[in-house]
Design a protein around this motif. Structure first.
Motif, short mmCIF file in Angstrom:
data_model
loop_
_atom_site.label_atom_id
_atom_site.label_comp_id
_atom_site.label_asym_id
_atom_site.label_seq_id
_atom_site.Cartn_x
_atom_site.Cartn_y
_atom_site.Cartn_z
N PRO A 209 0.82 -1.20 0.00
CA PRO A 209 0.00 0.00 0.00
C PRO A 209 0.86 1.26 0.00
CG PRO A 209 -0.80 -1.60 1.60
CD PRO A 209 0.51 -2.10 1.09
N ILE A 210 0.30 2.35 -0.57
CA ILE A 210 1.06 3.59 -0.71
C ILE A 210 1.41 4.16 0.65
CG2 ILE A 210 0.93 5.95 -1.61
CD1 ILE A 210 -0.80 4.92 -3.86
N TRP A 211 0.49 4.06 1.62
CA TRP A 211 0.76 4.67 2.92
C TRP A 211 1.91 3.98 3.63
CZ3 TRP A 211 0.45 1.96 7.47
CH2 TRP A 211 -0.24 0.75 7.44
N ILE A 212 2.10 2.67 3.38
CA ILE A 212 3.23 1.98 3.98
C ILE A 212 4.54 2.48 3.38
CG2 ILE A 212 4.36 -0.27 4.25
CD1 ILE A 212 1.69 -1.55 4.51
N LEU A 213 4.57 2.65 2.05
CA LEU A 213 5.77 3.17 1.40
C LEU A 213 6.08 4.58 1.88
CD1 LEU A 213 5.13 1.93 -2.26
CD2 LEU A 213 6.68 0.97 -0.57
N ALA A 214 5.04 5.43 2.03
CA ALA A 214 5.26 6.80 2.50
C ALA A 214 5.82 6.81 3.92
CB ALA A 214 3.95 7.58 2.42
N ALA A 215 5.28 5.93 4.78
CA ALA A 215 5.78 5.88 6.16
C ALA A 215 7.23 5.42 6.21
CB ALA A 215 4.89 4.94 6.98
N VAL A 216 7.59 4.45 5.38
CA VAL A 216 8.97 3.98 5.35
C VAL A 216 9.91 5.07 4.88
CG1 VAL A 216 10.55 2.34 4.26
CG2 VAL A 216 8.31 1.56 5.08
N LEU A 217 9.52 5.80 3.81
CA LEU A 217 10.36 6.88 3.30
C LEU A 217 10.50 7.99 4.32
CD1 LEU A 217 9.12 7.07 -0.40
CD2 LEU A 217 11.27 6.13 0.45
N ALA A 218 9.41 8.35 5.02
CA ALA A 218 9.49 9.40 6.03
C ALA A 218 10.41 9.00 7.18
CB ALA A 218 8.09 9.70 6.56
#
Length: 281
Positions: A209-218
């Motif tokens: 999911p996109i939100w998981i990728l965003a959290a990892v990048l943050a």
């Protein structure tokens, strides 16, 4: 065990012989010879035998450990040997059909090199007779044209097995909730239906999911910023310590007045001069 009525012996007189054969072959599976109104000799092969009931006067063909290989047409023939020549008195036919219901399994086979298609496999094991019917359903609707590589093959015990494959695309998984395989056979009281479905959470399991990728990048970005700040503070601390060590403490000089002034009651004046290297008095 199967027990079949072979022949009714109303008059088991001298010199009678009863033989059991199968499928019209001359090979005798079992034979009984009567003498003095009793069984004089019995010769049988394998798991088949002939039993005589003195009360009912019936001769029964008995098969132990029956299997689908025992299916066929059995022939009981009663002959008279005395007086010669041998005469056929009567005969009967027994049709034996051993039915075995299929064991049905439905599974998903994932391909190794093609991520665009999946294969559903429906198997029916160890059934007899060989006539069987397979049907595929998608969300309750009959599928008629997408199955392939179906195969029927015999087993060593005389039964049969059948494998049916259904090729489906990834888009079918996203649009469909359930696939079904229905098997119908003469040994079944009702058709066997097996269902398989893929939970929605697993349909795109290969994509995060996109939100998981965003959290990892943050999180990675915050760690990088903290590392940079820590290195900056360490560098500044080292620079300040070096500058403090390079400084020179000021020297203090004491000046005295001439002796004439000392002999006289002159006011003594002390001058503190700060002398720094490189300066001129």
């Amino acid at each position: 065990m199967v027990k079949m009525e072979c022949m009714h012996m109303s008059d088991a007189t001298e010199g009678l012989i009863l033989t059991l054969r199968r499928n019209g072959t001359p090979t005798e599976l079992c034979s009984l010879r009567f003498r003095n109104f009793r069984i004089w000799d019995r010769v049988c092969k394998g798991s088949v035998t002939l039993e005589y009931d003195h009360h009912t006067k019936w001769v029964y063909a008995v098969i132990q450990r029956v299997s689908v290989n025992d299916s066929g047409i059995y022939n009981c023939t009663l002959e008279s040997m005395i007086p010669p020549p041998v005469k056929t008195l009567t005969y009967t036919y027994i049709c034996l059909t051993v039915s075995a219901p299929p064991v049905v399994e439905l599974s998903l086979v994932s391909p190794f090199f093609n991520n665009c298609e999946n294969t559903l496999t429906c198997c029916a094991w160890d059934f007899y007779p060989q006539d069987i019917q397979f049907s595929w359903y998608k969300d309750g609707e009959l599928i008629t044209s997408t199955s392939k590589n179906d195969s029927l093959f015999p087993n060593s015990n005389g039964s049969y097995s059948y494998i049916s494959n259904l090729i489906i695309s990834r888009s079918d998984w996203s649009r469909s909730v359930q696939f079904s395989c229905q098997v119908n056979h003469s040994a079944l009281e009702s058709p066997v239906v097996k269902h398989i479905s893929l939970p929605r959470a697993e349909k795109d399991s290969s994509k995060l999911p996109i939100w998981i990728l965003a959290a990892v990048l943050a999180g990675l970005l915050m760690i990088l910023v903290m590392i940079i700040l820590a290195m900056t503070l360490i560098f500044r601390s080292k620079t300040t310590s070096q500058s403090s060590a390079d400084r020179v403490m000021p020297e203090t000089a004491v000046m005295q007045l001439p002796q004439e002034c000392q002999r006289e009651n002159c006011h003594t004046t002390y001058a503190l001069l700060n002398y720094y290297p490189g300066s001129t008095l």
